[in-house]
Design an enzyme around this catalytic site. Structure first.
Site, short mmCIF file in Angstrom:
data_model
loop_
_atom_site.label_atom_id
_atom_site.label_comp_id
_atom_site.label_asym_id
_atom_site.label_seq_id
_atom_site.Cartn_x
_atom_site.Cartn_y
_atom_site.Cartn_z
CB THR A 1 4.94 1.03 -1.71
OG1 THR A 1 6.12 1.25 -1.23
CG2 THR A 1 3.64 0.23 -0.64
CE LYS B 1 5.01 -7.69 -1.86
NZ LYS B 1 4.32 -6.14 -1.00
CG HIS C 1 9.33 -7.00 -0.09
ND1 HIS C 1 9.48 -6.67 0.47
CD2 HIS C 1 10.78 -8.31 -0.21
CE1 HIS C 1 10.88 -6.49 1.50
NE2 HIS C 1 11.03 -6.66 1.21
NE ARG D 1 6.04 -2.68 -5.66
CZ ARG D 1 6.92 -3.02 -4.32
NH1 ARG D 1 7.36 -1.25 -4.24
NH2 ARG D 1 6.76 -2.70 -3.12
CG ASN E 1 3.11 -3.80 -2.82
OD1 ASN E 1 2.93 -4.90 -3.04
ND2 ASN E 1 3.68 -3.00 -2.05
CD GLU F 1 13.77 -8.00 3.44
OE1 GLU F 1 13.82 -7.82 1.75
OE2 GLU F 1 13.16 -7.21 3.99
NE ARG G 1 14.14 0.71 -2.54
CZ ARG G 1 12.28 0.07 -1.49
NH1 ARG G 1 11.92 -1.35 -1.50
NH2 ARG G 1 12.02 0.63 -0.73
CE1 TYR H 1 6.51 -6.96 3.80
CE2 TYR H 1 5.25 -9.04 3.98
CZ TYR H 1 5.58 -7.50 3.24
OH TYR H 1 6.66 -7.62 1.85
CG PHE I 1 -0.51 -1.39 6.51
CD1 PHE I 1 0.73 -2.06 6.10
CD2 PHE I 1 0.02 -0.27 6.46
CE1 PHE I 1 1.58 -1.93 6.03
CE2 PHE I 1 0.99 -0.07 6.48
CZ PHE I 1 2.03 -1.14 6.14
P1 CMP Z 1 6.58 -4.33 0.89
O1 CMP Z 1 7.41 -2.95 0.13
O2 CMP Z 1 6.49 -5.87 0.79
O3 CMP Z 1 6.67 -3.59 2.17
C1 CMP Z 1 5.80 -4.02 3.03
C2 CMP Z 1 3.88 -3.57 2.88
O4 CMP Z 1 3.08 -3.25 3.20
C3 CMP Z 1 3.63 -3.51 1.30
O5 CMP Z 1 4.83 -3.72 0.05
C4 CMP Z 1 2.21 -3.24 0.90
O6 CMP Z 1 2.00 -4.85 0.16
C5 CMP Z 1 1.83 -3.73 3.04
N1 CMP Z 1 1.34 -2.33 3.01
C6 CMP Z 1 2.61 -0.57 3.10
N2 CMP Z 1 1.72 0.43 2.59
C7 CMP Z 1 0.61 0.02 2.98
C8 CMP Z 1 -0.45 0.92 3.41
N3 CMP Z 1 -0.57 2.16 3.35
N4 CMP Z 1 -1.61 -0.06 3.17
C9 CMP Z 1 -1.68 -0.80 3.03
N5 CMP Z 1 -0.62 -2.14 2.97
C10 CMP Z 1 0.68 -1.74 2.66
#
Ligand code: CMP
Length: 134
Positions: free
Chosen positions: A85, A3, A112, A99, A109, A123, A79, A43, A51
């Site tokens: 996350t 990211k 992805h 991460r 984070n 994707e 993963r 997304y 968020f």
């Molecule tokens: P990703 O694994 O790319 O999938 C969805 C994304 O949304 C996640 O990583 C974060 O970047 C974002 N995300 C997920 N949960 C939250 C949260 N509680 N608050 C803010 N951003 C979030």
């Protein structure tokens, strides 16, 4: 996907080395500046989340590095390698994860990963069409 914070923080090369050292092959890669519509579509499953607008802002804040990885059990192994996350939590529960290395919190984070083979197929075709050589 690495990211914007990962690319901006110059973590792409160390992440790629970790990927290769962990037995993955990088089949395709491309660095892209995503626009708002692309992020919203990518997304879409999170569009109702509180968020979502922050996520769109974050994901359009700079270039991302998108890679297609290949390995037996690639989805679960990737993963596991990236950790949970919430990158802040990852620092205590998964200190060796990607991460934990370069993420900050549950939004920023750093990387992805597709969460199933169905989402990986979606994707991958989202960013790499059949004529793509990248
Ligand atoms: P990703 O694994 O790319 O999938 C969805 C994304 O949304 C996640 O990583 C974060 O970047 C974002 N995300 C997920 N949960 C939250 C949260 N509680 N608050 C803010 N951003 C979030």
């Amino acid at each position: 996907m690495v990211k914007p914070d990962g690319v901006d923080g110059k973590y792409a090369n160390v992440i790629k080395k970790t990927i290769l050292d962990s037995g993955f092959s990088i089949i395709h890669e491309i660095e892209l500046q995503l626009d708002e519509n692309t992020v919203k579509t990518f997304y879409a499953e999170h569009s109702s989340k509180s968020f979502f607008s922050n996520l769109v802002q974050y994901m359009t804040s700079g270039p991302v590095l998108i890679m297609v990885l290949e390995k037996e059990n690639a989805i679960a192994d990737w993963r596991a390698l990236i950790g949970p996350t919430d990158a802040n939590k990852a620092k205590t529960t998964h200190p060796g994860s990607i991460r934990a290395l370069c993420g900050i919190n549950s939004e920023r984070n750093c990387v992805h990963g597709s969460d199933s083979s169905q989402s990986a197929a979606r994707e991958i075709s989202f960013f790499f069409d059949k004529s793509s050589s990248g």
